[in-house]
Design an enzyme around this catalytic site. Structure first.
Site, PDB file in Angstrom:
ATOM      1  CG  LEU A 174      12.683  -7.833  -5.504  1.00  0.00           C
ATOM      2  CD1 LEU A 174      13.174  -9.171  -6.043  1.00  0.00           C
ATOM      3  CD2 LEU A 174      12.429  -7.933  -4.007  1.00  0.00           C
ATOM      4  CD  GLU A 175       8.298  -1.567  -7.471  1.00  0.00           C
ATOM      5  OE1 GLU A 175       7.147  -1.184  -7.761  1.00  0.00           O
ATOM      6  OE2 GLU A 175       9.081  -0.894  -6.766  1.00  0.00           O
ATOM      7  CB  ALA A 187      -0.927   0.003   1.212  1.00  0.00           C
TER       8      ALA A 187
END
Length: 375
Positions: A235-236, A119
């Site tokens: 990573l993302e 979020a």
């Protein structure tokens, strides 16, 4: 491929491809949802979801190349494991900054088939993360009380917990003062509301009203959320790129199969020069993406602590845009059949269109790349 695969890696990708063919080869098997928990749990039981999770937390201990191999096969095989990308990103953040208890829960949970969500975006803050205003106020008991709204939260409706980025200090516009929290999905004061999209139920609004969190919900250091987010860029963006590499390959393969069989004017439409040249261009672009994905993944494996802002933005930008163009070209070459729900091409189009938006838009990626050249 940008590197030589080991025998173990080749066997791994072959097993994934066979699983996709047998377990997710038809729409009936995949189901209507982007995430099929039964199939997801079967992959967890096979040990695949923990591909890059440390062995001490129930994973296989693989690196970024292994993760990309897994994601590419998920995309190519159309395996409905929509919860994996966000879970892997949350697991990465917890592995880098979490407590032992948080690591045990999230890393072990990811390997075991649990889903986690993030979020971060808000109605007034998307690409501009510094503009976040959802606030977690320190409480007398050492915990926090969260007030505010989050939006576009992928998989929050199926998650066990949510990685919340909220403001604990400063004001909107400041990069300092952001903090990561691990929020149980059923926390009192949290309401999850689905957003209807072209892809079905994938994203959600989150409403925090007096949501109380204990002190040990903080992931990492209070106020250091921005630096922690930046540490996860490799990573993302590689996760999103590898997934779209697989989707691009699948859209290409579906197109190629169609134009080889479809006949007009007395011969297969793939025999016309205009089709051959379009296929040649797409194949070349996809191969460029594959080399970029695995070259970047190898760099991460060689130096896991190094942040690669230029390379990670390049790989996300290039691969998502090529995937989108491949799917749109496939729809065009298939004509009306590319638009019909009887075929998978319309799904490829929907999946790739949004890929240039989430995880940092193409415009943001270009801006980041430009800044790395001192512009």
């Amino acid at each position: 491929m940008a590197m030589d695969l080991s025998d173990e890696q080749r066997a791994f990708t072959a097993a994934l491809a066979e699983f996709a063919r047998r377990a997710a080869g038809t729409r009936e098997q995949r189901g209507p949802s982007p995430h099929n928990q039964d199939l997801y749990q079967r992959m967890a039981d096979l040990g695949w979801l923990g591909v890059a999770i440390p062995e001490e937390h129930g994973g296989a201990g693989g690196g970024m190349v292994d993760m990309c191999l897994f994601l590419e096969q998920l995309g190519h095989g159309m395996i409905p494991a929509g919860g994996f990308a966000t879970s892997a990103i949350v697991a990465g953040a917890v592995e880098r900054f979490g407590t032992d208890a948080q690591k045990k829960t999230v890393l072990g949970g990811t390997a075991g088939g649990r889903v986690y969500s993030i979020a971060m975006s808000e109605p007034g803050a998307g690409s501009d993360v510094a503009a976040l205003s959802c606030r977690a106020t320190a409480a007398p008991d050492g915990g926090y009380v969260v007030e505010g709204q989050k939006t576009w939260c992928s998989n929050a409706h199926i998650a066990d917990a949510i990685l919340l980025v909220a403001r604990t200090g400063g004001s909107p516009g400041d990069h300092d003062g952001l903090t990561m929290f691990l929020v149980p999905a059923g926390a009192q004061g949290l309401r999850v509301s689905g957003i209807d999209t072209m892809g079905g139920r994938e994203v959600n609004d989150l409403y925090f009203t007096g949501c109380r969190l204990p002190a040990d919900a903080v992931v990492g250091q209070a106020g250091a959320g921005w630096k922690q987010l930046m540490a996860g860029l490799n990573l993302e963006r590689l996760i999103l790129a590898a997934l779209m590499l697989g989707t691009a390959r699948r859209a290409f393969d579906d197109t190629l199969a169609y134009i080889r069989e479809r006949k007009q004017f007395g011969r297969p439409i793939g025999s016309f020069q205009v089709m051959r040249h379009r296929i040649a261009d797409l194949a070349t672009e996809i191969e460029c993406c594959r080399l970029l994905v695995y070259d970047t993944a190898e760099k991460v494996d060689r130096d896991p602590g190094r942040v690669l802002p230029r390379e990670s933005s390049m790989v996300k930008l290039k691969t998502t845009e090529v995937a989108r163009e491949t799917a749109l070209a496939g729809m065009q070459m298939m004509g009306g059949y590319g638009y019909a729900t009887e075929y998978d091409m319309e799904k490829h189009v929907r999946a790739t269109l949004i890929s240039t938006v989430y995880g940092g838009t193409s415009e943001i990626q270009r801006d980041i790349i430009g800044k790395t050249y001192g512009l």
